[in-house]
Design a protein around this motif. Structure first.
Motif, PDB file in Angstrom:
ATOM      1  N   UNK A 178     -11.539 -47.729 -98.748  1.00 40.11           N
ATOM      2  CA  UNK A 178     -12.039 -46.474 -98.166  1.00 40.11           C
ATOM      3  C   UNK A 178     -12.668 -46.702 -96.795  1.00 40.11           C
ATOM      4  N   UNK A 179     -13.294 -47.871 -96.603  1.00 37.66           N
ATOM      5  CA  UNK A 179     -13.941 -48.166 -95.317  1.00 37.66           C
ATOM      6  C   UNK A 179     -12.927 -48.243 -94.180  1.00 37.66           C
ATOM      7  N   UNK A 180     -11.670 -48.563 -94.479  1.00 39.55           N
ATOM      8  CA  UNK A 180     -10.656 -48.657 -93.429  1.00 39.55           C
ATOM      9  C   UNK A 180     -10.325 -47.283 -92.838  1.00 39.55           C
ATOM     10  N   UNK A 181     -10.627 -46.201 -93.569  1.00 39.63           N
ATOM     11  CA  UNK A 181     -10.424 -44.849 -93.040  1.00 39.63           C
ATOM     12  C   UNK A 181     -11.323 -44.636 -91.826  1.00 39.63           C
ATOM     13  N   UNK A 182     -12.578 -45.045 -91.939  1.00 41.36           N
ATOM     14  CA  UNK A 182     -13.520 -44.934 -90.817  1.00 41.36           C
ATOM     15  C   UNK A 182     -13.167 -45.908 -89.701  1.00 41.36           C
ATOM     16  N   UNK A 183     -12.726 -47.122 -90.086  1.00 38.26           N
ATOM     17  CA  UNK A 183     -12.331 -48.106 -89.080  1.00 38.26           C
ATOM     18  C   UNK A 183     -11.179 -47.593 -88.229  1.00 38.26           C
ATOM     19  N   UNK A 184     -10.196 -46.979 -88.856  1.00 40.16           N
ATOM     20  CA  UNK A 184      -9.050 -46.458 -88.114  1.00 40.16           C
ATOM     21  C   UNK A 184      -9.484 -45.390 -87.113  1.00 40.16           C
ATOM     22  N   UNK A 185     -10.373 -44.484 -87.536  1.00 46.83           N
ATOM     23  CA  UNK A 185     -10.858 -43.435 -86.630  1.00 46.83           C
ATOM     24  C   UNK A 185     -11.616 -44.035 -85.446  1.00 46.83           C
ATOM     25  N   UNK A 203      -5.967 -55.476-100.744  1.00 47.20           N
ATOM     26  CA  UNK A 203      -5.270 -55.414-102.035  1.00 47.20           C
ATOM     27  C   UNK A 203      -4.746 -56.782-102.461  1.00 47.20           C
ATOM     28  N   UNK A 204      -4.261 -57.578-101.515  1.00 46.65           N
ATOM     29  CA  UNK A 204      -3.779 -58.921-101.844  1.00 46.65           C
ATOM     30  C   UNK A 204      -4.906 -59.817-102.352  1.00 46.65           C
ATOM     31  N   UNK A 264      -3.732 -50.404 -91.645  1.00 46.51           N
ATOM     32  CA  UNK A 264      -2.783 -50.670 -92.732  1.00 46.51           C
ATOM     33  C   UNK A 264      -2.780 -52.154 -93.095  1.00 46.51           C
ATOM     34  N   UNK A 265      -2.816 -53.008 -92.075  1.00 42.91           N
ATOM     35  CA  UNK A 265      -2.847 -54.443 -92.328  1.00 42.91           C
ATOM     36  C   UNK A 265      -4.079 -54.869 -93.115  1.00 42.91           C
ATOM     37  N   UNK A 266      -5.225 -54.295 -92.761  1.00 36.27           N
ATOM     38  CA  UNK A 266      -6.472 -54.626 -93.477  1.00 36.27           C
ATOM     39  C   UNK A 266      -6.420 -54.122 -94.917  1.00 36.27           C
ATOM     40  N   UNK A 267      -5.869 -52.912 -95.122  1.00 39.78           N
ATOM     41  CA  UNK A 267      -5.717 -52.396 -96.497  1.00 39.78           C
ATOM     42  C   UNK A 267      -4.879 -53.352 -97.341  1.00 39.78           C
ATOM     43  N   UNK A 308       7.078 -44.062 -92.706  1.00 43.30           N
ATOM     44  CA  UNK A 308       7.673 -45.211 -93.366  1.00 43.30           C
ATOM     45  C   UNK A 308       6.633 -46.163 -93.934  1.00 43.30           C
ATOM     46  N   UNK A 309       5.788 -46.707 -93.048  1.00 42.38           N
ATOM     47  CA  UNK A 309       4.766 -47.652 -93.496  1.00 42.38           C
ATOM     48  C   UNK A 309       3.727 -46.955 -94.366  1.00 42.38           C
ATOM     49  N   UNK A 310       3.385 -45.694 -93.984  1.00 38.90           N
ATOM     50  CA  UNK A 310       2.391 -44.939 -94.750  1.00 38.90           C
ATOM     51  C   UNK A 310       2.857 -44.672 -96.171  1.00 38.90           C
ATOM     52  N   UNK A 311       4.146 -44.407 -96.348  1.00 38.78           N
ATOM     53  CA  UNK A 311       4.677 -44.163 -97.686  1.00 38.78           C
ATOM     54  C   UNK A 311       4.582 -45.420 -98.540  1.00 38.78           C
ATOM     55  N   UNK A 312       4.995 -46.545 -97.972  1.00 32.68           N
ATOM     56  CA  UNK A 312       4.913 -47.818 -98.700  1.00 32.68           C
ATOM     57  C   UNK A 312       3.466 -48.133 -99.064  1.00 32.68           C
ATOM     58  N   UNK A 313       2.581 -47.916 -98.092  1.00 39.28           N
ATOM     59  CA  UNK A 313       1.160 -48.187 -98.312  1.00 39.28           C
ATOM     60  C   UNK A 313       0.587 -47.279 -99.397  1.00 39.28           C
ATOM     61  N   UNK A 314       0.984 -45.993 -99.359  1.00 36.59           N
ATOM     62  CA  UNK A 314       0.489 -45.044-100.352  1.00 36.59           C
ATOM     63  C   UNK A 314       0.962 -45.421-101.761  1.00 36.59           C
TER      64      UNK A 314
END
Length: 423
Positions: A164-171, A154-155, A147-150, A13-19
């Motif tokens: 892209x850096x949030x991908x590493x942060x999430x891991x 964008x805002x 997701x919140x940081x992404x 759900x959230x991932x779709x909106x984010x994408x």
């Protein structure tokens, strides 16, 4: 299964909106670069894991008294695999897209996400004791923060490099939370490394390393080849179609992860009962895949028009083809664990190499003629050959071919599911 599904439904759900937001914010060209880098990272995740997932879960289920030895040795192997995978990502990006520093920069920013995957060994332990909720908690917390940081980036009108850096942060967050939950759950642990155990685990998993690499290649080679043979904009549009379909891929992961530890134990008791449970699993995979493919096919035009806008409308044609890949992907998820349980890792390797070879050949032939649509057809055919037709080639895997054939006859599969559940 409910915990794993709940985790993925939130992501869906959230991932779709984010994408959708990311796609519209970046535009097809930058979104294409972002997804090209993501595809490159995904291809080498199998090297990072060294094919350990199914093997480690099986060993932990069968030899619970050796948990510390298995965990410690597997962790060392995964750390080594992660560094090797990171090196391969950098070299591959430089070789395939020489001089394109924007793609290399995004790839380097995402690279730490591979190194943090060593913590997956804790996920395998939770899976072995059928305690998925701890993995779900770790992944959900990390996902929500990321997701919140992404969204904030964008805002604020930030760059796609920051995103892209949030991908590493999430891991990183997943690794930290998993370690914390494991230490709370297991008070007395003493991981240790044994040289003999290294050789034993690698002897079982090495075919799965190459197999997993081949699998991820033929899952992502379409995006890589579109980027090399057409342009980044086409990758962005194609990625929308892929993500629209792959958002449902949590179903097979949740079902197989939850059911297979019990199926493993069933084999030790009764071969006939074991085969019946495998048939039920295949039936469930196909029925789920077909239902989802029909829904996505019927709604794709409306979804693309409403969420993504005119700049991505070409993706709706691709989705109608790519959605049917999910049927064979679901079958592959189930039979992949079956190969491991039967000691047929080399066959898993062979089928994925076959799928990769067919995928590369068909992409090479069809992309110049049909563009991105040709790549979608190439992926569908490659999956069908590897996940289904391959099993007829050997007497050792032919039982899986006939089980899958029965599952693909949808009316019978639905009837068997109904009878099994009603018992």
């Amino acid at each position: 299964m409910l915990w794993l599904s709940g985790d993925s439904i939130l992501r869906m759900g959230l991932g779709f909106i984010l994408n959708v937001w990311l796609a519209r914010y970046m535009g097809p060209d930058k979104f294409g670069i972002f997804n090209y880098a993501m595809a490159m990272i995904a291809i080498y995740t199998s090297v990072a894991s060294l094919g350990m997932n199914g093997v480690v879960v099986r060993e932990l289920v069968r030899n619970s008294e050796s948990t510390d030895r298995i965990m410690g040795t597997s962790f060392l192997l995964q750390v080594s695999g992660s560094f090797l995978a990171a090196l391969l990502v950098v070299l591959s990006t430089i070789l395939l897209r020489p001089g394109e520093w924007d793609i290399l920069l995004i790839t380097l920013v995402m690279l730490p996400s591979i190194l943090f995957r060593s913590s997956d060994i804790i996920k395998y332990w939770f899976e072995s004791i059928i305690a998925a909720k701890y993995t779900v908690i770790a992944q959900n917390v990390a996902f929500l923060i990321s997701a919140g940081i992404k969204m904030l980036i964008m805002l604020q009108g930030g760059s796609y490099v920051a995103i892209a850096a949030t991908v590493s942060l999430e891991a990183l967050l997943v690794a930290i939370i998993l370690i914390y939950l494991y230490r709370r759950k297991t008070k007395n642990y003493a991981w240790c490394v044994e040289r003999q155990e290294i050789g034993r685990l690698l002897s079982q998993s090495w075919p799965l390393i190459i197999s997993g690499l081949a699998l991820m290649l033929y899952m992502r080679v379409d995006q890589i080849m579109i980027g090399n043979m057409i342009n980044n904009t086409s990758v962005g549009i194609y990625s929308v179609a892929v993500k629209m379909t792959e958002v449902w891929y949590f179903f097979p992961v949740a079902i197989v992860s939850s059911l297979f530890p019990k199926i493993i134990k069933e084999k030790e008791k009764c071969e006939k009962s074991y085969n019946k449970k495998m048939q039920f699993l295949y039936d469930l995979m196909v029925a789920t895949g077909v239902v989802l493919a029909i829904i996505v096919t019927l709604l794709s035009d409306y979804i693309i028009a409403f969420f993504y806008g005119e700049q991505y409308f070409e993706a709706s044609r691709l989705i109608k083809i790519y959605a049917w890949v999910s049927v064979f992907y679901f079958l592959s998820s189930a039979s992949g664990r079956w190969y491991i349980n039967e000691g047929l890792q080399k066959y898993a390797l062979n089928r994925n190499v076959l799928g990769l070879a067919i995928g590369i050949l068909l992409n090479y032939l069809l992309i110049p003629i049909y563009g991105a649509e040709g790549s979608a057809y190439a992926t569908l055919i490659a999956y069908g050959c590897a996940a289904y037709l391959f099993d007829i080639l050997s007497p050792k895997t032919r039982v899986a071919f006939w089980q899958k054939t029965r599952a693909l006859w949808i009316p019978s599969a639905i009837l068997r599911i109904k009878n099994t559940i009603s018992r």
